[in-house]
Design an enzyme around this catalytic site. Structure first.
Site, short mmCIF file in Angstrom:
data_model
loop_
_atom_site.label_atom_id
_atom_site.label_comp_id
_atom_site.label_asym_id
_atom_site.label_seq_id
_atom_site.Cartn_x
_atom_site.Cartn_y
_atom_site.Cartn_z
CG ASP A 72 -1.84 -1.21 1.30
OD1 ASP A 72 -2.34 -1.62 0.25
OD2 ASP A 72 -2.03 -1.74 2.41
CD GLU A 76 -8.88 -2.57 -1.85
OE1 GLU A 76 -9.54 -2.84 -0.84
OE2 GLU A 76 -8.14 -3.40 -2.41
C1 6LW Z 1 -5.88 -1.92 1.84
C2 6LW Z 1 -6.52 -1.85 0.53
C3 6LW Z 1 -5.75 -2.87 -0.15
O1 6LW Z 1 -6.54 -1.24 2.83
O2 6LW Z 1 -5.51 -3.87 0.72
O3 6LW Z 1 -4.66 -3.54 -2.02
C4 6LW Z 1 -5.88 -3.40 1.97
N1 6LW Z 1 -5.35 -2.73 -1.35
O4 6LW Z 1 -6.47 -0.64 -0.10
C5 6LW Z 1 -4.91 -3.87 2.99
O5 6LW Z 1 -3.60 -3.61 2.58
#
Ligand code: 6LW
Length: 522
Positions: A14, A174
């Site tokens: 991240d 996300e």
């Molecule tokens: C994070 C989300 C994600 O909050 O995995 O790959 C989650 N993206 O954005 C945990 O790292």
């Protein structure tokens, strides 16, 4: 500029990046590990050094009994008028928060709690306004990217959150970030989940609250169609402007162990791809929207390479990069650390006089490796497929009944373990086992005779692309006590968001007593 991906290897997922006064700064997630949120610095986007951590005090981050993949999720770092800000989520804890510092190598503030649900928050400084971005539910059951205004001094969120995008339709929208570049607000967000379907999508609008139009070639980054390619899971990205107007994207991805074996043990790592702006104000990233193993970028001309050579690594503690579990009591660690060399204030209780580089001491407690306790545990992330992790352990410093060892650790229920138990002053047992899904699979053991002259045992874990093996040195020769397929310690089997940590640990005996157990890298 020529470089090999990942630019930050091992479990550093991240990534979020910003630029400030001649350097780039990057932060990553840390989940149930401590300290939370490493801060990296680089002058060239390729060579990164750890300059500190945002969360170094229990008052900021209490991970008591935190299970695997809880705790610190995806942070965002931004710089504004001399101050660094990080917004992030403490999952299973107090939710969304902000910390800040005016001294990037120093301590960060106490967390300021942000009154919005959801995860993956971000910030945009836009002239005299600050926007808070997150993803979650808008209150009426609609999930998406949410934006509101924020008072950056107090962390108070000033307006209702408005839903500005539900992405392109992929699952798990996300990691959103908003940027103001020229006349547009650009929204970047990941979709598809952080596994093999991961992707990054781009949207833009002239009004921050939308409507947003989708980039015609979304997803702008994904490796999901490169079947069998060793870099998979590209997504969760952030962008930054580099030298000569060249823009760059950092993102997470992972290296699968072999062409037809979609398993990865090192967690999600940090990758870098060049950005190419188009005349109509969109951009393309990487190589046809994929991330490759190596790049050469000269004056906007991009060459990429499918393969790269990765070195064999020798495990060694660099205290500022060392990783601990939950709420470590630093009074139970002695690390070789020069006071004048470390700005990591949290490590000060670990300062030990008289230790040579590569030596360290651990004091065990009743918290064990397979518990949710604060086990005495110091590790380094596995950064390469091929690693040698070898230690000499001085059993003379152990109390009878104590168990100490070395581990390739994913979670409290999933680890490969090479453990020494001191049976008596004259006898010990070395056991190699796999704990997987909480089940214990013994792999081999060996009794050892101890004497006043002979108190040291040499132990080793070798990591390979597709295996972990544990060894004990007997009469100068390494004897294998057990071996497992590496796939058993991968995210595909264990689940969760973390990667293998190669660590030494110490536990107390049944009476709850411990010696200061000495280890030395060999
Ligand atoms: C994070 C989300 C994600 O909050 O995995 O790959 C989650 N993206 O954005 C945990 O790292």
């Amino acid at each position: 500029m020529k470089y090999t991906n990942p630019v930050i290897r091992g479990f550093y997922p991240d990534p979020s990046i910003c630029y400030a006064e001649g350097y780039y700064y990057l932060v990553c997630s840390t989940f149930q590990f401590f300290p939370g949120i490493p801060v990296f610095r680089s002058a060239n986007l390729v060579d990164w050094e750890t300059v500190g951590y945002c969360m170094t005090r229990k008052s900021q981050l209490d991970l008591t009994k935190m299970g695997a993949s809880g705790g610190i999720f995806a942070p965002t770092i931004r710089y504004h008028k001399g101050r660094f800000y990080v917004v992030c989520t403490n999952v299973g804890g107090y939710g969304n928060f902000m910390v800040y510092t005016d001294d990037i190598e120093g301590e960060w503030s106490e967390p300021i709690l942000l009154d919005r649900p959801g995860i993956d928050p971000s910030l945009l400084f836009d002239e005299d306004k600050v926007y808070f971005i997150s993803n979650g539910d808008d209150g009426s059951g609609r999930e998406g990217v949410l934006v509101c205004e924020m008072d950056i001094e107090t962390g108070k969120l000033l307006t209702e959150s408005k839903l500005i995008s539900q992405g392109t339709g992929g699952r798990y929208l996300e990691g959103p970030h908003l940027y103001k570049i020229g006349e547009y607000y650009y929204l970047l967000a990941a979709e598809g989940g952080t596994e093999y379907g991961h992707m990054e999508c781009l949207h833009r609008s002239k009004d921050i609250y939308g409507p947003y139009e989708m980039c015609p070639w979304n997803p702008i980054l994904t490796n999901r169609n490169l079947g069998g390619y060793f870099i998979q899971g590209s997504g969760h990205a952030d962008i930054v402007e580099g030298e000569n107007g060249q823009w760059w994207m950092v993102h997470l991805a992972f290296r699968q162990m072999d062409r037809w074996r979609p398993f990865h043990q090192m967690g999600r790592e940090t990758f870098l791809v060049p950005i190419t702006w188009t005349e109509d104000g969109w951009f393309r990233v990487g190589t046809d929207g994929t991330c490759r193993a190596a790049y050469e970028v000269t004056d906007g001309k991009i060459a990429s390479y499918m393969t790269a050579d990765y070195p064999t690594e020798k495990w060694s503690i660099r205290p500022e990069e060392a990783i601990f579990l939950r709420c470590p009591d630093f009074g139970k660690y002695q690390l070789c650390l020069m006071e004048e060399e470390t700005k990591c204030v949290y490590l000060k209780p670990c300062l030990a006089k008289g230790l040579k580089k590569g030596q360290f001491k651990l004091y065990g407690t009743t918290d064990t490796l397979n518990s949710l306790g604060d086990v005495t545990f110091v590790g380094m992330r596995q950064r390469e497929f091929e690693t040698t992790f070898a230690l000499s352990l001085d059993c003379g410093t152990m109390l009878v009944g104590q168990k100490v060892g070395m581990t390739a650790y994913m979670t409290e229920t999933d680890y490969f373990d090479l453990q020494v138990e001191k049976i008596s002053n004259r006898q010990g047992t070395v056991t190699c086992k796999l704990v997987i899904g909480g089940l214990v699979a013994p792999l081999g053991n060996q009794d050892v005779t101890l004497s006043d002259e002979q108190t040291k045992l040499n132990l080793k874990i070798e990591t390979r692309h597709q295996s972990y093996a544990g060894y004990l040195q007997v009469n100068g020769k390494w004897e294998e006590l057990g071996q497992i397929e590496a796939k058993l310690l991968t995210s595909e089997v264990v689940e969760g968001f973390t990667g293998v940590i190669l660590a030494a640990y110490a536990e107390a005996n049944e009476q709850g007593e411990s010696g200061w157990v000495s280890f030395e890298e060999i």
